[in-house]
Design a protein around this motif. Structure first.
Motif, PDB file in Angstrom:
ATOM      1  N   MET A   1     -71.308 -14.383 -30.484  1.00  0.00           N
ATOM      2  CA  MET A   1     -71.438 -14.203 -31.970  1.00  0.00           C
ATOM      3  C   MET A   1     -72.175 -15.516 -32.643  1.00  0.00           C
ATOM      4  O   MET A   1     -71.387 -16.475 -32.289  1.00  0.00           O
ATOM      5  CB  MET A   1     -70.517 -13.671 -32.588  1.00  0.00           C
ATOM      6  N   ASP A 160     -76.214 -11.739 -36.510  1.00  0.00           N
ATOM      7  CA  ASP A 160     -75.710 -11.717 -35.228  1.00  0.00           C
ATOM      8  C   ASP A 160     -75.842 -10.164 -34.682  1.00  0.00           C
ATOM      9  O   ASP A 160     -75.213  -9.771 -33.677  1.00  0.00           O
ATOM     10  CB  ASP A 160     -74.055 -11.932 -35.125  1.00  0.00           C
ATOM     11  N   GLU A 162     -74.427  -7.454 -36.004  1.00  0.00           N
ATOM     12  CA  GLU A 162     -73.239  -6.746 -36.147  1.00  0.00           C
ATOM     13  C   GLU A 162     -73.578  -5.688 -37.475  1.00  0.00           C
ATOM     14  O   GLU A 162     -74.261  -6.146 -38.513  1.00  0.00           O
ATOM     15  CB  GLU A 162     -72.020  -7.533 -36.552  1.00  0.00           C
ATOM     16  N   TRP A 164     -70.992  -3.677 -40.073  1.00  0.00           N
ATOM     17  CA  TRP A 164     -69.717  -3.416 -40.620  1.00  0.00           C
ATOM     18  C   TRP A 164     -69.712  -2.057 -41.264  1.00  0.00           C
ATOM     19  O   TRP A 164     -70.543  -1.898 -42.089  1.00  0.00           O
ATOM     20  CB  TRP A 164     -69.171  -4.608 -41.370  1.00  0.00           C
TER      21      TRP A 164
END
Length: 172
Positions: A1, A160, A162, A164
């Motif tokens: 990450m 990164d 990601e 959420w």
């Protein structure tokens, strides 16, 4: 990450919005029956998000100006941005979110409108479109959270890759 950048550009996408950029971005949106496709390039740390309302227009002859509120046009916006990067589209990874059935059981029981059944199918049609267009372009879907009956908030950090996810609790 990857560590987050020193300065983060935080961009909220409303229905019909589209955004593509580099590793200093956090893209976020709130979804019901709409769908967001998130595309990300893991090596270059670039990507984007769409927030489309419907899979396509009734009349595709009006596509002089691409509108992100339609899935097919939002995907054309992705293709346009990816072409500028000179990267193969197949190197991008996809995540899909949204497509909820936002109608309550009481509304379903009432069936006041003749188009109610079609309205209930919007979320599923949006999901089906996302899966089909990504498959057609050989883009791997690495994550999805679709369907159901709750709204979703999503936050995509481009640095990164990601995403959420928050699902607000329903109160009764």
């Amino acid at each position: 990450m990857m560590d987050s950048p020193n300065e983060v550009r935080d961009i909220f996408l409303n229905p019909g919005d589209f955004y593509f950029g580099g590793p200093d971005l956090r893209l976020r949106t709130l979804l019901g029956s709409c769908v967001s496709i998130v595309l990300w390039h893991p090596k270059k740390k670039i990507g984007g998000m769409s927030h489309y309302i419907l899979p396509g227009r009734n009349n595709s002859a009006n596509m002089q100006i691409l509108e992100g509120k339609y899935g097919e046009e939002a995907f054309l916006l992705f293709l346009k941005e990816i072409k500028l990067t000179k990267l193969p589209i197949s190197e991008f990874k996809a995540k899909i979110f949204g497509g909820s059935d936002m109608f309550s059981r009481e509304e379903e029981d009432l069936k006041l409108e003749s188009n109610f059944t079609n309205a209930k199918l919007v979320g599923q049609k949006n999901i089906n479109f996302a899966k089909q267009i990504l498959s057609d372009h050989s883009i791997s879907v690495i994550s999805e959270n679709t369907g159901g009956s709750k709204a979703r908030k999503i936050f995509f950090t481009v640095w990164d890759g990601e995403v959420w996810l928050e699902t607000p609790e329903t109160t009764k």
